[in-house]
Write an enzyme that holds these catalytic residues in place. Sequence first.
Site, PDB file in Angstrom:
ATOM      1  CG  ASP A   1      -2.215   0.663   1.070  1.00 49.55           C
ATOM      2  OD1 ASP A   1      -2.337   1.469   0.134  1.00 49.55           O
ATOM      3  OD2 ASP A   1      -3.135   0.416   1.885  1.00 49.55           O
TER       4      ASP A   1
ATOM      5  CG  ASP B   1      -9.557   2.347  -0.507  1.00 52.43           C
ATOM      6  OD1 ASP B   1      -9.112   1.201  -0.709  1.00 52.43           O
ATOM      7  OD2 ASP B   1      -8.954   3.189   0.170  1.00 52.43           O
TER       8      ASP B   1
HETATM    9  C1  DGJ Z   1      -5.910   1.859   1.790  1.00 56.90           C
HETATM   10  C2  DGJ Z   1      -6.240   0.641   0.975  1.00 56.90           C
HETATM   11  O1  DGJ Z   1      -6.732   1.021  -0.267  1.00 56.90           O
HETATM   12  C3  DGJ Z   1      -7.229  -0.221   1.737  1.00 56.90           C
HETATM   13  O2  DGJ Z   1      -7.611  -1.313   0.961  1.00 56.90           O
HETATM   14  C4  DGJ Z   1      -6.605  -0.650   3.029  1.00 56.90           C
HETATM   15  O3  DGJ Z   1      -5.538  -1.515   2.771  1.00 56.90           O
HETATM   16  C5  DGJ Z   1      -6.154   0.567   3.826  1.00 56.90           C
HETATM   17  N1  DGJ Z   1      -5.335   1.439   3.055  1.00 56.90           N
HETATM   18  C6  DGJ Z   1      -5.400   0.129   5.064  1.00 56.90           C
HETATM   19  O4  DGJ Z   1      -4.902   1.185   5.757  1.00 56.90           O
END
Ligand code: DGJ
Length: 717
Positions: free
Chosen positions: A471, A541
């Site tokens: 991430d 997301d």
């Molecule tokens: C952002 C990501 O897009 C999510 O899927 C998740 O992993 C969060 N970060 C975790 O902090």
Amino acid sequence: MPINFNSQNNVIFIETKNTVYAMKLLHDKFLVHLYYGEKGKFDINLHNSWMDFSPDYNTWRNLVPENLMTEYVGFDSGDWRASSLRVKNKYGQSNVFLDYVGYRIFDGRLPLGDLPSADADENTQTLEISLIDNLTNLSVKLYYTVFPDSDVISRYAVYENNGESALTIEKSMSLTVDLDNCDFDMISFYGNWDNERNFERYHIRHGLQSVYSRRGMSSHTLNPFFALVSPDCDENKGHAYGFNFVYSGNFLSEVEVDHLNHTRVQIGLGDEKFSWLLEKGESFITPEAVMTYTENGYGQMSRNFHKFIRKHILPPEPFNCRPVVINPWEAVWFDINEKMMLEFAENAKKTGMDMLVMDDGWFGERHNDRAGLGDWFANKRKFPDGLKTFVDRVKAHGIKFGIWVEPEMVNPDSDLYRKHPDWCIHCVDRPRLFSRHQLVLDMGNEDVINYLKETFLKTFDGVALDYFKWDCNRPLSQTGSAVLPAERQGEAAHRHILGVYKLQKWFKETYPNCFLENCAGGGGRYDLGMMKFSSMIWTSDNTIPQKRVKIQYGSLMGYPAATMSCHVSNRGGICEDAKQLKFHGDVALAGAIGYEMHLPKASDEMKKSITNQINAYRKYEKLILTGEYYPVINPFLNNYSAYYYMNEDKSEILLSFIQFAPDSGKKVLVPVIYADENAVYIDENGKEYAGKELINGMEFICDDTDNNSDVLYFKKK
Ligand code: DGJ
């Protein structure tokens, strides 16, 4: 041979299966662009006209730099359009004059240092053009690599300071192409977090239009992929040029229409958050940019890029098929503990899933987003018997295990930051601005990279990992580096990205059997640089299917379905409702399916439906991930979308119709125009369709809901 130099007329041709690109050498000194487009419609005429008030090349008065189409142009050299290269010399002057020196053609291609680049195959050839700025003795080599089968040509440049004094590169572009036309619509993709890659189409005008990122990452805001298309262009017809950058940091793409109605297209690092000191004897390699052309509409443009990316960009798949994952993030957020994770694992196995991915919250004092990043040690209270034992327990359920990491980041509330406050990107004596309570580690600092390698090696020692979700949850601001001298501060952002690539490469080599999924707060680094290391990216997301359908449409215009991670979640509707669950699943069937919900709490009924959904996905998976994508209806212009995947021999078709806003009673015809007209197809209920019937179109009827969908599978009889 795809690349040829015709010494009779001094024209160099680069040919792909369906396109031709040509440039011409004038007076052994000037390299000009002639043509890029369809084969057989090649225009060999030099587009040039003399004009008063414009500088000309003295001896050759008829050569007016600002009227010529060019291959690469120095700054303030008589061509006032956007320049490809600006370099400050010892006199403090930044103009660059590029003269032709020579060329060579060779099979394959050269490596691009630490930068990701497309892999060569047996048909790949490269043209190297050498230019020189005589005053400074700066050598500029242009590289054109041709990938004939996918109709893609790539460009990058290498600068070498062969002079006696240091130079400063102030602007660098990887690709410059002048098109002899300006009647184009530009298609680009804007957005923000949770709302990536919105399709936007507009007619270009005289002057400059651009897409770019200054965020240190390719970003959610403007994706590096864009297209120029003729006004009549649609999914199946019309001229379409596509462009993209194999890079994950700041970029600048310029489209400039000039006084003679040429269009200059450029992609590169730009000049806004980039400069580079080139000492005597040093060289600099620009990232690679890619382009494609077709006269068969933007559907074909997407398919050219998809084929190219699948074949030349994506890394080999570590598993036979993509694992269907359960990721508990949206169900439990940071509230992770071993018992609960094992419940997820058990339920995942029972439901037919392949892998548990443990997301954020397993390490350091990470109980929310305020602390812990940088301290990559499993939290002892959450995993009392250690990470290895926990993972072995997960595996005892007969599924794979993946783990979340965010190596580039640090929370000020972490042991790492307390020990090394200057390891983050920051500017001297300026406030450090937090985003999601975090700062970015300076990946241009070798000590940072070494710390991360050592820490991960220790933490993951003996742990049976199958998957990393990498991430990156904040962009770069106050982009300074503690390890660079004052005159090199403009290098910080690019050096950071080179460090990110080095570490991703190390992950791939150190954990060769692991799958790497990239993610950046959802789809903030959905780019070809990241795809070189990870064949799949967390698309967004936003898992609300009504929104997702648009995000996926935008993503698929530039990138293949295989790169698109699509999760069915509880967001935006209760999946306990069978119709909602089907709708979520039908939308997710555009890419690699996964789940993001509280599986242990789901009813047996729902789990059964999920199992059926996974079984269906398994049946279609190959077609989705390796077949050709045919967009039919654009969800940005309608309340519904339609597209299909078809394999090369046209024997299988998967057609999706997705209605995401009420449009009661409307009848929608979805023509499958590339189906085999001589074939008979059979659907899953045994009903037969003549190929011609599919070509004429399948009819769908909208209702007054926002979740009406159908996915139809046809196989040749
Ligand atoms: C952002 C990501 O897009 C999510 O899927 C998740 O992993 C969060 N970060 C975790 O902090």
